[in-house]
Design a protein around this motif. Structure first.
Motif, PDB file in Angstrom:
ATOM      1  N   PHE A  38      -1.345  19.239 -53.048  1.00 46.92           N
ATOM      2  CA  PHE A  38      -2.293  18.581 -52.147  1.00 46.92           C
ATOM      3  C   PHE A  38      -3.526  19.459 -52.025  1.00 46.92           C
ATOM      4  CE2 PHE A  38      -4.082  17.125 -48.172  1.00 46.92           C
ATOM      5  CZ  PHE A  38      -3.892  15.763 -48.250  1.00 46.92           C
ATOM      6  N   THR A  42      -7.014  15.133 -53.383  1.00 44.31           N
ATOM      7  CA  THR A  42      -5.802  14.325 -53.396  1.00 44.31           C
ATOM      8  C   THR A  42      -5.927  13.058 -52.559  1.00 44.31           C
ATOM      9  OG1 THR A  42      -4.537  16.347 -53.649  1.00 44.31           O
ATOM     10  CG2 THR A  42      -3.313  14.386 -53.059  1.00 44.31           C
ATOM     11  N   THR A  45      -8.709  10.506 -53.668  1.00 47.71           N
ATOM     12  CA  THR A  45      -8.295   9.837 -54.901  1.00 47.71           C
ATOM     13  C   THR A  45      -7.225   8.793 -54.601  1.00 47.71           C
ATOM     14  OG1 THR A  45      -8.785  11.849 -56.124  1.00 47.71           O
ATOM     15  CG2 THR A  45      -7.423  10.207 -57.237  1.00 47.71           C
TER      16      THR A  45
END
Length: 156
Positions: A38, A42, A45
């Motif tokens: 993470f 992250t 996205t």
């Protein structure tokens, strides 16, 4: 065959999700975070892929009932005002700072949405933003640029 306005909005949401995905590629990640499960890229996205998936799913699935919209009862004035103050907020946040700009944005948003209890409008904007800023800056060590609080000596 007539395409509904909901399908058109869903296609526009798909385009916005694709554009958001393109913008996530510009997020800089520290070298030690590149292989972390993470990192800063992250969640954005994930949000862009989720938006693309849901919008395509909505376009492909059949509609059960078509919604008739009565435009006479929609409040275009307050919606326009919210868009205007959100745009002003976007321009002011870097110049004025997070605390003042976000507090004023919330305060005026409550007003335009119909809230007239001044005490609640104040409590749910200024102290709430102060608490949120304390959580970010004080506990999580996330720096938010704020010239006013820097002048007051609250943040460094």
């Amino acid at each position: 065959m007539r395409i509904s306005i909901d399908k058109i909005i869903s296609l526009l949401f798909f385009v916005l999700s694709v554009l958001y995905l393109q913008q996530t590629k510009q997020i800089q990640v520290f070298s030690f975070d590149e292989n972390a499960p993470f990192n800063a890229k992250t969640f954005p996205t994930f949000l862009s892929y989720l938006g693309m998936f849901l919008s395509i799913l909505y376009v492909l699935l059949p509609e059960k009932n078509l919604t008739k919209i009565n435009h006479k009862v929609l409040d275009y004035k307050n919606t326009s005002l919210l868009i205007i103050i959100a745009t002003i907020y976007a321009f002011l946040i870097l110049k004025v700072g997070f605390f003042i700009s976000t507090s004023l944005f919330l305060f005026f948003s409550y007003y335009f949405l119909g809230e007239r209890r001044w005490i609640w409008m104040f409590v749910l904007s200024f102290p709430f933003v102060a608490l949120f800023m304390f959580l970010l800056h004080g506990l999580l060590d996330i720096y938010l640029r704020d010239p006013l609080l820097k002048i007051l000596g609250i943040i460094g």
